[in-house]
Every structure is written in structure tokens, then in C-alpha cells.
Design an enzyme around this catalytic site. Sequence first.
Site, short mmCIF file in Angstrom:
data_model
loop_
_atom_site.label_atom_id
_atom_site.label_comp_id
_atom_site.label_asym_id
_atom_site.label_seq_id
_atom_site.Cartn_x
_atom_site.Cartn_y
_atom_site.Cartn_z
N LYS A 177 0.90 -1.24 0.05
CA LYS A 177 -0.11 -0.05 -0.14
C LYS A 177 0.83 1.04 -0.14
O LYS A 177 1.85 1.01 0.84
CB LYS A 177 -0.92 0.02 1.37
CG LYS A 177 -1.83 0.98 1.31
CD LYS A 177 -2.76 1.06 2.70
CE LYS A 177 -3.81 2.00 2.53
NZ LYS A 177 -4.86 1.67 3.66
N SER A 194 -10.16 -0.94 6.95
CA SER A 194 -9.38 -0.73 5.64
C SER A 194 -8.57 -1.90 5.03
O SER A 194 -8.15 -1.81 3.91
CB SER A 194 -8.53 0.62 5.55
OG SER A 194 -9.13 1.70 5.52
N SER A 230 -9.69 1.27 2.46
CA SER A 230 -9.01 2.27 1.78
C SER A 230 -7.82 1.49 1.06
O SER A 230 -7.36 1.97 0.29
CB SER A 230 -8.26 3.22 2.55
OG SER A 230 -7.72 2.85 3.51
#
Lengths: 98, 489
Positions: B78, B177, B153
Site C-alpha cells: 500500500k 481498510s 482504503s
Amino acid sequence: MPAPKIDRALVLHVAKLSSLSLSDAEVDRFASELARIVAHVEQLDALDTRDVPPTAHVQIERMPLREDEVLPGVTHEEALAQAPRVEADGFAVPVYVE
Amino acid sequence: MPPSQDVTEIAVKVQSGELTAEQATERALAQIAAHDGEVHAFLHVAGDHARERARAVDRKRARGEKLGPLAGVPIALKDAICTRGLPSTAGSRILQGYVPPYDATVVTRLLDADAVVIGKTNMDEFAMGSSNENSAFGPVKNPWDVTRTPGGSSGGSAAAVAARMAPCALGSDTGGSIRQPASLTGTVGIKPTYGRVPRYGLIAFASSLDQIGPFATDVRGAARVLSVISGHDPRDATSLDAPVGDLEGACGRSLRGLRVGIPDEYFARGLDAEVEESVRAAIRELEAEGCVLRPVKLPHTLFAVATYYVLATAEASSNLARFDGVRYGLRVDEGKDLRAMYGATRDAGFGPEVKRRILLGTFVLSAGYYDAYYRKAQQVRTLLRRDFDEVLQEVDVVCSPASPTPAFRLGEKVDDPLAMYLNDIYTLPASLAGIPAMSVPCAPTRSGLPVGLQIMARPLDEATMLAVASAWEARNPTRGLAPAMAGRD
């Protein structure tokens, strides 16, 4: 406590505290969105929390402090390498007079 | 013969020489080249960097050195995780072009385990969002149906694993997330106990909630990645000094007599009927495996959304104060003075959701409102923790859906921030309580969209959570199901 009125004036006040220069359209939009969100948050008032201690952090008792030792970090050059503006080996900013 | 695509399978083959790290890396890069134009899971594909790294792993083996537990395993990170020499933007324009001078602790640990970082994945800006539509660089598409969101996310990491562009990835989970996108993409995703995995080098959103965790194609692979990145780090003051144990060994452990709590509050109004059916079917299989099912009550669940959006935004408003255009990242110079430069930079650099949360967080911390909102939410957080403390004395794990619905359509909720927040209702409580929780795929809906079973456990008891996940995975008739673009079924 009585619910605050989330209006343009409050958004402008909070935006100043947050160092955000918002456009007029943004101020209007955030005033109506934040009013709805804050109205939802008010449901917490239904809970009696008079004798409840706050939780700032979970598991804090398991977190040991490390020794205070000097260890290598990023170099002066590395620290400045990403700066938008560098002058005299430092970060350069616009004139600041209060 | 399908190519080997699971973490443990790749590592074993690279260790034995049946597959080279370079071949595993080329395969991942080819899959990205073929499908990422459509999916947009990556913000930066580190092709040359990864090839060089893979060859170094192969040379290490050629020298006769023992390879680590992630030998030659491609991994996507990420973009909120700092990588030395690779861009790290956290999905924000304010960090466009930023290249950190250091690696996050998790990255150092992955490299020490001989993993190969193949790129940085797309995400909601500063991890604020549940659909990836808040990325400053355009949304990620769900590999199962590109008109739908992969969740957020960590949507890029989830989509990359779902499309088999990588067998595993790292995400971060502040209020769901990792678990929600895992659920929406049919991947395994773990949010560890708060403090289990060091956050040093994770671009902060809400520091009392943020945890880094793995995505993988299977439970054992996720367990292996988690065991590599877990453990105390002196550079993170919130990192726990507690033994990690044998997480992979927990996979396959007998569940006989294990008590599984089923909370009414997670099977209430708003839950999609097909999601409920799929999750309940998985729970019945746990009973067949020897678990004892018990109804439990988590009475403060409904207050989790309000509590979370006060605390997380308050912490975010403080954490994001550092983005001021002085030391790195974007600067918009209005030519006037320092304050004008701050305001102009932050207005141009942050997207609408980030501004909304900074404003809300600043408001709840501001003079006159602190006690009514921030302190009140901290007290309700205590009540939410007590719910779990009590229930996890009666049962060993709690099972629920990870998300009330399957993947929704891109654009469906984007104009209604409150509706988007309410979608996180099943993942927020475990975050606020600091307990470990994960999502593991169960049977898809009739239209073929993934559904996730959420398993929550006691603090530091990831092992029991993984034992339950792997037992269900072994019995799951749709185990290993992947979208068409993954190239196998």
C-alpha cells in the site's frame, strides 16, 4: 450541551485553525455535510458515561520505552533532498512577520 | 496446470530451485501489464527494482545460502508504507513525487525474509475512504466486476491479490481498510492486534487505531506474511513487546470445543440477504468442525460509527498538520507570507474527503467542544471495549459478516459521506477495541460477487483466529475461486 450550529462562520473558524484556505463553494458544501455528520454523532448523548473512564489508547501497559541512545538517522542532504525550496543549507519559506 | 500462485507454494519452490525468484517476479509483472490498465491497482510498478531484487535472491541461493520464509515471493505494498527509493504518496497530491529516504520496519522485515517488492498500490487518500474513490490518482476497479469498487482504503492491495498480480500484499486498517476490501474482492485480509505490527514508516492517519496487515490468496499465506512482519520494534513506541508464536502452525489446528460467538447486532437491519446466507452457511460449517456456537450481545455496536468518526478525524487533523509544504511534498507559493503558503498548499494538496475529516477533527478538538465530542467518544470507546472484554470471556472468537453488502457500484455512495461511513459498521468495533480481526472468503452471491466472513479474537490471539479461518477455508466448496482475469478458476 446544546448542539452547535454548523454554519459558514463555524466552518471558516475551523478552516483557519486547520490552515486550510477554502473556496466559497467548499465552505458551503462542508457546512451542510458537517451538519449532517455532527447530527449523527449526537446519538452518543443517549449513553450515560458519567463514571466511564476515557480510552485514549489500548494496550498502553504493554509498551516499553526504549533506551535513549544516539543512532544514525537520515543525513542532512537526505533531509533536504525532497524540500520544495532550499537556501543556505536549510528549508526556505516565505517571509514570516506577525 | 495452473501456475503456482500462493505464498507458501512460491516460497517452497524458490527455496528448492524448482522456480526462480526472477520467474515468479516476471509472472507477477506480466499479470500487472496485462490487467492493471483496467484495474488500476498500482500507483507505481517497480519493474526494474523488482527484477534486480529477484536476481539478488536467486544469487543468494546459488551461493548456497538459506533463503527466508518469503523466498522470491512478489509482494505489493500500500502506498502509505514508506519505501526507500520508491515513491510513497499515500494516494495524495500533496505527496506526489515524494520518495522516502528510509524503509518502514515492515519493508525491512519483508526484504530480510527474501520477498520481492513489485510496486506500490492505489488507495483512498491518506487511507480515508471505503471505496478507493478518494484516491487523488483515480479509483481502483474490482477485478470481479470493473464497474464496482474493490472497497477501501487498501483497495489497490486487495485488487492486486484478487487479480493474482501478486500472491500477497500489505495494507493498513484503521477502521476496516483491510477487512472490507478483502471481503469485497474475495481475498484473505488480516488486521492484527493493535501494536502487533510496527507502524514505523506507515504514513499516519489515526495513530491509536492504525495497523499494518497482510492480504493473501489463502489463509496460510497471510499467516506467513503476518509472522514475518510482527513483533516488537523499538522505533514504534506503540509496538507491543509480546511473543508472536507459530501463526502458520495454528492453521489446520483442531477446533473441537472452540466457542464461537454470533452477535445479533451484526445480523440486523441493513445486512444484505445473500451476504447473511453465505456467512451463516460458513458458520454452520464451523459447527460441523466441532465448534460450539453461542449467541452473544455487543450492545454498543450501533455507536461505533459515531465514536470512530470523532476519534479518527481528531487524530487525523493532528497527524496531517505536518503536511505544510516546507520539508517535502507539494508547495503552492502564493508569494505573500508563511500562513498563506500553508493554506494554499493544503487547499490544493488535499482532496475533499481529507479536508472534510480535518475540519471535523479540528472541530471536535476545538475549545468548547472537546468534552462534548472528543472526550465523550473516548468514553464510548471504553464501553465498546468492555463489550468485547465480556463476550471474549464467554467465547473464543466472534464471527460476523465483514461488510453488510457485496461490492457496490463506483459512484453509488460517493456523494453521501455519511452513507459511506455507515457501511463500515461491522469493521469499526474491532478497531476501536484494538482486537485482531480478519476477513476470509465465503460463498459468493448468485451474481458472483465475493462475500467475507469476519473472525474477531482476543488481543494477541491471532493464532486462534487463523485456526478458525483455515478450518473454514478447508471446508469451503468455493475455495480458491478467483476472477476471470486471474487466469485460473
